[in-house]
Scaffold this motif. Structure first.
Motif, mmCIF file in Angstrom:
data_model
loop_
_atom_site.group_PDB
_atom_site.id
_atom_site.type_symbol
_atom_site.label_atom_id
_atom_site.label_comp_id
_atom_site.label_asym_id
_atom_site.label_seq_id
_atom_site.Cartn_x
_atom_site.Cartn_y
_atom_site.Cartn_z
ATOM 1 N N TRP A 37 -3.554 10.033 -7.846
ATOM 2 C CA TRP A 37 -3.154 8.774 -7.339
ATOM 3 C C TRP A 37 -2.798 8.781 -5.854
ATOM 4 C CZ3 TRP A 37 -3.942 5.168 -10.594
ATOM 5 C CH2 TRP A 37 -3.779 5.523 -12.051
ATOM 6 N N TYR A 38 -3.261 7.708 -5.095
ATOM 7 C CA TYR A 38 -3.110 7.800 -3.507
ATOM 8 C C TYR A 38 -1.906 7.075 -3.294
ATOM 9 C CZ TYR A 38 -3.915 7.114 1.298
ATOM 10 O OH TYR A 38 -3.842 7.352 2.563
ATOM 11 N N LYS A 39 -1.524 5.964 -3.945
ATOM 12 C CA LYS A 39 -0.260 5.303 -3.580
ATOM 13 C C LYS A 39 0.367 4.668 -4.850
ATOM 14 C CE LYS A 39 -3.415 1.492 -2.690
ATOM 15 N NZ LYS A 39 -3.895 0.217 -2.017
ATOM 16 N N ALA A 41 3.201 4.207 -5.610
ATOM 17 C CA ALA A 41 4.813 3.410 -5.545
ATOM 18 C C ALA A 41 4.085 1.998 -5.641
ATOM 19 C CB ALA A 41 5.080 3.530 -4.026
ATOM 20 N N ASP A 67 0.509 12.363 -7.386
ATOM 21 C CA ASP A 67 0.590 11.133 -6.294
ATOM 22 C C ASP A 67 0.747 11.841 -4.816
ATOM 23 O OD1 ASP A 67 0.993 8.773 -5.068
ATOM 24 O OD2 ASP A 67 2.937 8.627 -5.353
ATOM 25 N N ASN A 69 0.980 9.772 -2.119
ATOM 26 C CA ASN A 69 1.965 8.893 -1.328
ATOM 27 C C ASN A 69 1.424 8.410 0.081
ATOM 28 O OD1 ASN A 69 4.395 7.525 -1.253
ATOM 29 N ND2 ASN A 69 5.389 9.353 -0.169
ATOM 30 N N PHE A 70 0.212 7.997 -0.099
ATOM 31 C CA PHE A 70 -0.343 7.387 1.053
ATOM 32 C C PHE A 70 -1.148 8.579 1.951
ATOM 33 C CE2 PHE A 70 2.374 3.935 -0.365
ATOM 34 C CZ PHE A 70 1.668 3.002 -0.033
ATOM 35 N N SER A 71 -0.992 9.864 1.632
ATOM 36 C CA SER A 71 -1.469 11.031 2.473
ATOM 37 C C SER A 71 -2.720 11.300 2.161
ATOM 38 C CB SER A 71 -0.348 12.066 2.561
ATOM 39 O OG SER A 71 -1.083 13.205 2.882
ATOM 40 N N LYS A 74 -2.803 14.936 1.484
ATOM 41 C CA LYS A 74 -2.237 15.705 0.224
ATOM 42 C C LYS A 74 -3.203 15.168 -1.092
ATOM 43 C CE LYS A 74 2.181 15.473 -2.491
ATOM 44 N NZ LYS A 74 1.563 15.264 -3.649
ATOM 45 N N SER A 75 -3.944 14.014 -0.731
ATOM 46 C CA SER A 75 -4.922 13.950 -1.705
ATOM 47 C C SER A 75 -5.947 14.893 -1.938
ATOM 48 C CB SER A 75 -5.821 12.582 -1.550
ATOM 49 O OG SER A 75 -5.131 11.360 -1.441
ATOM 50 N N SER A 195 -4.131 2.115 4.869
ATOM 51 C CA SER A 195 -3.501 2.487 3.486
ATOM 52 C C SER A 195 -3.012 1.263 2.857
ATOM 53 C CB SER A 195 -2.565 3.491 3.579
ATOM 54 O OG SER A 195 -2.780 4.732 4.067
ATOM 55 N N ARG A 197 -0.524 -0.887 3.256
ATOM 56 C CA ARG A 197 0.648 -0.490 3.224
ATOM 57 C C ARG A 197 1.497 -1.900 3.452
ATOM 58 N NH1 ARG A 197 2.197 5.380 4.431
ATOM 59 N NH2 ARG A 197 4.365 4.826 4.304
#
Length: 346
Positions: A37-39, A41, A67, A69-71, A74-75, A195, A197
């Motif tokens: 998952w990318y986002k 939240a 996840d 978390n929009f990074s 990290k993806s 992203s 956001r």
């Protein structure tokens, strides 16, 4: 809804039949499906996850996830880690497709199938499961024109690195172009939002409102997450301005009922999750994916096996559609509705 860029577009009934037709096999029961998952939240993604899990549980397959978390960074690490943890197949909600492209390519080279989920990943060999992005763009335009056929428009677009943003916006512009040419509609602010956001969307519309002394007659917002931030900014200025969204998130349905959002382009994320999980199990088991078509509508024109689901526009007059199938509860949709309630909240 056929076009030259997607051959064999799957009708909703066919796609749902596909998603609902999971029969557990010994091969599928041994499958571990890794979901990046990318986002997560955002309110919507818990619905997608529930759809994915429902299919995997029926088949006896294992679910693991991460996840970012929009990074974007990290993806990439998440995808590598999911493979290390034993994922036989990946479902990747990329966020920034260019960032994950190389690691997706490595996964495919290592024999790990990859399903690009909801956001296009143009890597040969990946499978694409999403909604018809061009249909979303056209519905966004049609919905806005119904409530604001003239005036000053602000446009809050998704992430510039997301191919879905550009597919939707191109289709949106095709519908809107005659209004631009006639001078009936003037775009007074247009911005990508990193992203997708919500807090950045709020900052963006605040800047547009300030630059135009609040003289904005409509705001085209590309998804419901960003619409939450835009709605907050409009409320702080005491403005009641037609505003769109996309996804049909329960929070957006509530804003529609309360008069804080005009409409949303509803994408049944639960069924999308089921479709993606079904595809993942088939790929991991070496089985043919029923009902697949071929998509080549991305900026690079890469041909991908794909399943696309259609969409539906929801406003205050048809909120019951989402309640009738259990997508949202009446209590959630109608929470806090006190003035001028839609029929479903009376």
């Amino acid at each position: 809804m056929r076009n030259s860029r997607f051959k064999g577009l799957v009708a909703l009934s066919s796609a749902l039949a596909l998603a609902g037709g999971v029969a557990a096999t010994s091969a599928q029961a041994d499958v571990t499906v890794g979901v990046s998952w990318y986002k997560f939240a955002d309110e919507r993604w818990a619905i997608d996850e529930a759809g994915i899990k429902s299919v995997l549980e029926e088949a006896g397959a294992k679910y693991i996830s991460a996840d970012a978390n929009f990074s974007p960074e990290k993806s990439v690490a998440d995808i590598e880690n999911l493979i290390t943890r034993g994922a036989d197949v990946l479902i990747v909600m990329s966020g920034v497709a260019d960032a994950v492209g190389p690691v997706v390519m490595r996964a495919l080279d290592e024999g790990v199938p990859v399903v690009g989920y909801d956001q296009l990943i143009e890597v040969p060999g990946a499978f694409y499961v999403s909604f018809d992005a061009r249909s979303v763009g056209k519905q966004l335009a049609a919905g806005m024109l119904e409530v604001a056929p003239a005036g000053n428009y602000a446009i809050i677009k998704g992430d510039d690195g997301d191919p879905n943003t550009h597919q939707m916006f191109a289709a949106y512009q095709e519908v809107m172009q005659p209004k631009y040419d006639s001078g009936e509609i003037t775009v007074v602010g247009e911005q990508f939002v990193d992203s997708w956001r919500p807090e950045l969307a709020k900052d963006t519309i605040e800047q547009i409102l300030t630059a135009n002394e609040n003289n904005v007659d409509a705001v085209m917002v590309m998804n419901d997450g960003m619409a939450s931030g835009v709605a907050e900014a409009l409320a702080e200025q005491g403005l009641e301005v037609p505003m769109s969204g996309q996804d049909g998130a329960p929070g957006a349905l509530n804003r529609i009922a309360r008069g804080q959002q005009t409409f949303t382009i509803w994408k049944n994320a639960y069924e999308l999750g089921r479709a993606a999980a079904t595809v993942a199990l088939s790929l991991a088991s070496g089985e043919e994916v029923e009902g697949k078509g071929m998509f080549s509508g991305g900026p690079q024109g890469v041909e991908l096996d794909a399943i696309l689901l259609p969409v539906d526009r929801i406003d205050r007059n048809n909120l019951d559609k989402t309640i009738d199938i259990g997508w949202a509860t009446q209590e959630r949709v109608c929470a806090g509705v006190t003035e001028n309630p839609p029929a479903v909240c009376e």
